[in-house]
Motif scaffolding. Structure first.
Motif, PDB file in Angstrom:
ATOM      1  N   MET A   1       0.826  -1.203   0.000  1.00 51.60           N
ATOM      2  CA  MET A   1       0.000   0.000   0.000  1.00 51.60           C
ATOM      3  C   MET A   1       0.866   1.261   0.000  1.00 51.60           C
ATOM      4  SD  MET A   1      -3.037   1.290  -0.071  1.00 51.60           S
ATOM      5  CE  MET A   1      -4.296   0.142   0.533  1.00 51.60           C
ATOM      6  N   THR A   2       1.972   1.236   0.752  1.00 52.94           N
ATOM      7  CA  THR A   2       2.900   2.373   0.752  1.00 52.94           C
ATOM      8  C   THR A   2       3.471   2.607  -0.639  1.00 52.94           C
ATOM      9  OG1 THR A   2       3.499   1.976   3.072  1.00 52.94           O
ATOM     10  CG2 THR A   2       5.034   3.282   1.750  1.00 52.94           C
ATOM     11  N   SER A   3       3.806   1.510  -1.324  1.00 48.03           N
ATOM     12  CA  SER A   3       4.340   1.614  -2.684  1.00 48.03           C
ATOM     13  C   SER A   3       3.311   2.203  -3.632  1.00 48.03           C
ATOM     14  CB  SER A   3       4.777   0.227  -3.176  1.00 48.03           C
ATOM     15  OG  SER A   3       5.211   0.278  -4.521  1.00 48.03           O
ATOM     16  N   VAL A   4       2.069   1.732  -3.539  1.00 48.51           N
ATOM     17  CA  VAL A   4       1.001   2.239  -4.402  1.00 48.51           C
ATOM     18  C   VAL A   4       0.756   3.727  -4.129  1.00 48.51           C
ATOM     19  CG1 VAL A   4      -1.458   2.080  -4.936  1.00 48.51           C
ATOM     20  CG2 VAL A   4      -0.122  -0.005  -4.633  1.00 48.51           C
ATOM     21  N   ALA A   5       0.704   4.103  -2.856  1.00 49.63           N
ATOM     22  CA  ALA A   5       0.471   5.502  -2.496  1.00 49.63           C
ATOM     23  C   ALA A   5       1.583   6.400  -3.026  1.00 49.63           C
ATOM     24  CB  ALA A   5       0.356   5.634  -0.977  1.00 49.63           C
TER      25      ALA A   5
ATOM     26  N   HIS B   1      -6.448  -2.985  -0.245  1.00 46.57           N
ATOM     27  CA  HIS B   1      -7.308  -2.679   0.902  1.00 46.57           C
ATOM     28  C   HIS B   1      -8.242  -3.852   1.214  1.00 46.57           C
ATOM     29  CE1 HIS B   1      -9.606  -0.241   3.708  1.00 46.57           C
ATOM     30  NE2 HIS B   1     -10.715  -0.583   3.082  1.00 46.57           N
ATOM     31  N   ARG B   2      -8.824  -4.439   0.181  1.00 52.95           N
ATOM     32  CA  ARG B   2      -9.719  -5.569   0.388  1.00 52.95           C
ATOM     33  C   ARG B   2      -8.964  -6.781   0.921  1.00 52.95           C
ATOM     34  NH1 ARG B   2     -13.217  -5.084  -5.264  1.00 52.95           N
ATOM     35  NH2 ARG B   2     -14.636  -3.401  -4.565  1.00 52.95           N
ATOM     36  N   ALA B   3      -7.780  -7.031   0.383  1.00 54.26           N
ATOM     37  CA  ALA B   3      -6.979  -8.167   0.844  1.00 54.26           C
ATOM     38  C   ALA B   3      -6.577  -7.984   2.306  1.00 54.26           C
ATOM     39  CB  ALA B   3      -5.741  -8.331  -0.030  1.00 54.26           C
TER      40      ALA B   3
ATOM     41  N   SER C   1       5.855  10.710 -16.028  1.00 54.01           N
ATOM     42  CA  SER C   1       5.772   9.496 -15.216  1.00 54.01           C
ATOM     43  C   SER C   1       5.085   8.385 -16.006  1.00 54.01           C
ATOM     44  CB  SER C   1       4.992   9.791 -13.933  1.00 54.01           C
ATOM     45  OG  SER C   1       4.630   8.605 -13.278  1.00 54.01           O
ATOM     46  N   ASN C   2       5.508   7.125 -15.775  1.00 55.37           N
ATOM     47  CA  ASN C   2       4.844   6.000 -16.438  1.00 55.37           C
ATOM     48  C   ASN C   2       3.752   5.388 -15.559  1.00 55.37           C
ATOM     49  OD1 ASN C   2       6.313   4.607 -14.516  1.00 55.37           O
ATOM     50  ND2 ASN C   2       7.406   3.300 -15.963  1.00 55.37           N
ATOM     51  N   VAL C   3       3.364   6.101 -14.505  1.00 60.56           N
ATOM     52  CA  VAL C   3       2.291   5.635 -13.621  1.00 60.56           C
ATOM     53  C   VAL C   3       0.941   5.810 -14.319  1.00 60.56           C
ATOM     54  CG1 VAL C   3       1.063   6.070 -11.462  1.00 60.56           C
ATOM     55  CG2 VAL C   3       3.563   6.127 -11.512  1.00 60.56           C
ATOM     56  N   GLU C   4       0.124   4.755 -14.313  1.00 61.47           N
ATOM     57  CA  GLU C   4      -1.237   4.821 -14.833  1.00 61.47           C
ATOM     58  C   GLU C   4      -2.183   4.963 -13.635  1.00 61.47           C
ATOM     59  OE1 GLU C   4      -2.190   5.030 -17.827  1.00 61.47           O
ATOM     60  OE2 GLU C   4      -0.368   4.518 -18.938  1.00 61.47           O
TER      61      GLU C   4
ATOM     62  N   GLU D   1      -3.286   2.150 -10.671  1.00 60.63           N
ATOM     63  CA  GLU D   1      -2.838   2.280  -9.281  1.00 60.63           C
ATOM     64  C   GLU D   1      -4.023   2.367  -8.326  1.00 60.63           C
ATOM     65  OE1 GLU D   1       0.378   1.929  -8.310  1.00 60.63           O
ATOM     66  OE2 GLU D   1       0.597   1.468 -10.444  1.00 60.63           O
ATOM     67  N   MET D   2      -5.079   3.047  -8.718  1.00 56.59           N
ATOM     68  CA  MET D   2      -6.274   3.106  -7.869  1.00 56.59           C
ATOM     69  C   MET D   2      -6.908   1.727  -7.727  1.00 56.59           C
ATOM     70  SD  MET D   2      -6.564   6.109  -6.681  1.00 56.59           S
ATOM     71  CE  MET D   2      -8.201   5.937  -5.967  1.00 56.59           C
ATOM     72  N   THR D   3      -6.890   0.954  -8.820  1.00 54.37           N
ATOM     73  CA  THR D   3      -7.402  -0.417  -8.762  1.00 54.37           C
ATOM     74  C   THR D   3      -6.565  -1.266  -7.827  1.00 54.37           C
ATOM     75  OG1 THR D   3      -8.230  -0.239 -11.038  1.00 54.37           O
ATOM     76  CG2 THR D   3      -7.980  -2.451 -10.123  1.00 54.37           C
ATOM     77  N   ARG D   4      -5.248  -1.102  -7.916  1.00 53.55           N
ATOM     78  CA  ARG D   4      -4.349  -1.830  -7.013  1.00 53.55           C
ATOM     79  C   ARG D   4      -4.616  -1.448  -5.559  1.00 53.55           C
ATOM     80  NH1 ARG D   4       1.517  -0.593  -8.100  1.00 53.55           N
ATOM     81  NH2 ARG D   4       1.859  -2.133  -6.478  1.00 53.55           N
TER      82      ARG D   4
END
Length: 243
Positions: free
Chosen positions: A19-23, A216-218, A201-204, A208-211
């Motif tokens: 989650m830290t990585s995604v944020a 969060h659910r996991a 940035s190559n961030v989509e 990332e929001m889906t991840r």
């Protein structure tokens, strides 16, 4: 401690880091040349009590072992600024810092008060010979060819230092777009440089929001498992002690 609790706790720990990585990816989705990061995990299987059956259940411990960067090229944004430069293909610009040479794909450059080409942190950008790129007050022309050669009104100034590494994943990040390496990079023989453009940035964001939702659910599923296992253990202890 029960295996079930250990498994759930190991899963929660790795999910928190994911989650830290995604944020961090989301926070840098507008940072020039930022590369999306993800976690790498190891799974350890342990045979459960029913594991002797052909379809016996397996218990799985999870451990995050490393973080890796998605090195795919980001989209180019045409700025029209002659001091903005983007690299197509492999390679990193070289900048001189008090801690030594650092490497970046962020080509958002500017001229400091002394006419030296610097990055956004004020560190001088270096040529392939390791020299600073110096201009004069009277220069009105600043041109960079596709192979990185720089020309001003005074003539050729040098060629941008653009280096590559055998394993770019081993570069250590010191800021959002600045890297360091113990090994010296090798000069790219035929770099493909685009003046007046910036690599984004190559961030989509949608990915990332889906991840983030999935993580969060996991995490909540792992928490639910811990709660249920805790309740089971308490009930078992009550039956044994009669209290």
């Amino acid at each position: 401690m029960e295996n079930t609790l250990l498994i759930a706790l190991s899963r929660q720990t790795t999910l928190r880091r994911e989650m830290t990585s995604v944020a961090n990816n989301i926070a840098n989705m507008n940072t020039q040349a930022y590369k999306r990061e993800s976690m790498m995990f190891d799974d350890y299987l342990v045979r459960s009590d029913g594991g002797e059956r052909i379809m016996g259940d397996k218990l799985m411990f999870v451990r995050d072992v490393a973080q890796y960067r998605d090195l795919s090229e980001g989209k180019f944004d045409e700025t029209g600024n002659p001091l903005d430069v983007a690299i197509h293909g492999e390679g990193y610009f070289v900048v001189d810092t008090p801690e030594g040479n650092r490497y970046t794909r962020n080509g958002h450059f500017q001229l400091n008060s002394n006419g030296v080409l610097v990055n956004t942190d004020g560190h001088p950008v270096l040529t392939e010979d390791g020299d600073q790129i110096q201009t004069t007050p009277g220069d009105t022309r600043f041109e960079i060819s596709r192979n990185g050669e720089i020309h001003t009104d005074a003539g050729p100034v040098g060629k941008l230092g653009i280096v590559q590494f055998d394993n770019p994943q081993e570069l250590e990040k010191v800021s959002s777009t600045l890297m360091k390496s113990d090994a010296a990079g090798v000069q790219v023989e035929n770099p493909d440089v685009h003046q007046g453009k910036l690599e984004m940035s190559n961030v989509e964001p949608i990915i990332e929001m889906t991840r983030m939702i999935e993580v969060h659910r996991a995490y909540n599923r792992a928490k639910s498992m811990i709660d249920k296992e805790d309740e089971r253990i308490r009930k078992a202890n009550t039956l044994i002690t009669g209290q």
